[in-house]
Write a protein that holds these residues in place. Structure first.
Motif, mmCIF file in Angstrom:
data_model
loop_
_atom_site.group_PDB
_atom_site.id
_atom_site.type_symbol
_atom_site.label_atom_id
_atom_site.label_comp_id
_atom_site.label_asym_id
_atom_site.label_seq_id
_atom_site.Cartn_x
_atom_site.Cartn_y
_atom_site.Cartn_z
ATOM 1 N N UNK A 1 20.458 51.427 51.166
ATOM 2 C CA UNK A 1 20.873 52.132 52.384
ATOM 3 C C UNK A 1 22.277 52.690 52.223
ATOM 4 N N UNK A 2 23.157 51.903 51.652
ATOM 5 C CA UNK A 2 24.548 52.319 51.438
ATOM 6 C C UNK A 2 24.625 53.551 50.547
ATOM 7 N N UNK A 3 23.779 53.597 49.519
ATOM 8 C CA UNK A 3 23.771 54.746 48.612
ATOM 9 C C UNK A 3 23.352 56.022 49.323
ATOM 10 N N UNK B 1 16.172 39.806 60.618
ATOM 11 C CA UNK B 1 16.392 41.087 61.293
ATOM 12 C C UNK B 1 17.822 41.168 61.828
ATOM 13 N N UNK B 2 18.310 40.067 62.403
ATOM 14 C CA UNK B 2 19.680 40.042 62.908
ATOM 15 C C UNK B 2 20.684 40.153 61.766
ATOM 16 N N UNK C 1 24.579 43.852 58.801
ATOM 17 C CA UNK C 1 24.907 44.587 57.580
ATOM 18 C C UNK C 1 24.841 46.094 57.801
ATOM 19 N N UNK C 2 23.857 46.545 58.568
ATOM 20 C CA UNK C 2 23.721 47.978 58.856
ATOM 21 C C UNK C 2 24.906 48.477 59.672
ATOM 22 N N UNK C 3 25.320 47.677 60.660
ATOM 23 C CA UNK C 3 26.437 48.079 61.519
ATOM 24 C C UNK C 3 27.755 48.165 60.752
ATOM 25 N N UNK D 1 11.455 45.231 56.676
ATOM 26 C CA UNK D 1 11.800 46.510 56.077
ATOM 27 C C UNK D 1 12.864 47.260 56.845
ATOM 28 N N UNK D 2 13.474 48.210 56.159
ATOM 29 C CA UNK D 2 14.428 49.145 56.763
ATOM 30 C C UNK D 2 13.828 50.538 56.617
#
Length: 277
Positions: free
Chosen positions: A213-215, A236-237, A242-244, A271-272
């Motif tokens: 995701x970061x890439x 999920x939390x 990590x996403x935030x 999944x993301x």
């Protein structure tokens, strides 16, 4: 008026379905000889409970042509966005239904995806309809958008995928012995592939999705991102946190995968899923 329809593989929460007025066509789920309708009389926890009780893994079936005819029998224009045609007969049955009815206001889009990878397209179509776009324009935009969906997920057990014919007995044995956690992705042609084989802890596998995701972060559409799972809320939390750290999204949507997806990926799959620009 435009009616947006998806099959139950879309894995949207009841709140999102109500908010965007999405019509859902349920797939069939067979457990120990009994037929259920995904999201109607069988849900994910119940599915896993039945599997644990019977020791028999579930099978799934596409909605029948008659079921599609029932859902397509409306006055409005219909846009139906299906699970990947490479993963189910849903797309084919929907086409047969349209041809049987002889309706020219039913439009069928192959998502070339699954779960909330479909959901991203469905919600985009609903938002376009709310904005007043014409049916043909929406279909054209959504069809083009299928190539921008990024879907990856980690499975916790290979048993379900093996029984579904997507993992050989040898791979299952080796994966179990080496504690391999595959990261599976949806390919551009709508098929599934193992993107990575992560040896070690589950957290390591989750972080590998975050790194991917970061890439992509500068190319991601910040409007909406999904974290979809089969009953592993703590993970999920963890992914939310990590996403935030990486970016601000208008919506980070958390959904539980329905019985169809759960039948093939098993418990503690997560999944993301997002769209790129």
């Amino acid at each position: 008026m435009i009616r947006i329809i998806a099959d139950s593989c879309v894995d949207l929460s009841p709140e999102l379905i109500d908010r965007f007025n999405i019509d859902i066509v349920p797939l069939g789920v067979f457990i120990d000889g009994k037929l259920y309708q995904d999201g109607v009389n069988i849900h994910t926890q119940e599915l896993f409970d039945e599997v644990k009780k019977s020791g028999i893994l579930p099978k799934t079936s596409a909605p029948s042509v008659a079921t599609y005819i029932e859902h397509f029998s409306v006055e409005e224009d219909v846009i139906y966005i299906s699970i990947s045609s490479k993963l189910s007969a849903s797309y084919q049955n929907a086409h047969i239904a349209r041809e049987t009815m002889g309706k020219n206001n039913v439009f069928i889009v192959d998502s070339l995806n699954l779960s909330t990878g479909i959901g991203l397209l469905v919600l985009a179509a609903a938002e376009m309809a709310q904005a007043g776009m014409k049916t043909e324009e929406i279909v054209s935009h959504i069809t083009a958008l299928t190539k921008n969906v990024h879907t990856s997920f980690v499975v916790d057990t290979l048993d379900y995928i093996h029984k579904g014919g997507r993992c050989s007995a040898t791979e299952l044995l080796i994966g179990s012995l080496l504690n391999i956690r595959p990261v599976i992705t949806v390919c551009p042609d709508g098929t599934l592939d193992v993107k990575k084989k992560i040896a070690g802890s589950r957290k390591k596998a989750l972080l590998s999705m975050v790194e991917d995701l970061k890439k992509d972060i500068t190319q991601i559409n910040p409007h909406r991102i999904f974290v979809t799972h089969t009953l592993c809320e703590n993970d999920a939390e963890f992914l939310r946190t990590e996403i935030e750290k990486l970016a601000k999204f208008d919506e980070i949507c958390f959904t539980v995968a329905g019985s169809t997806i759960a039948s093939h990926c098993g418990p503690k799959c997560i999944g993301i899923l997002y769209l790129t620009k």
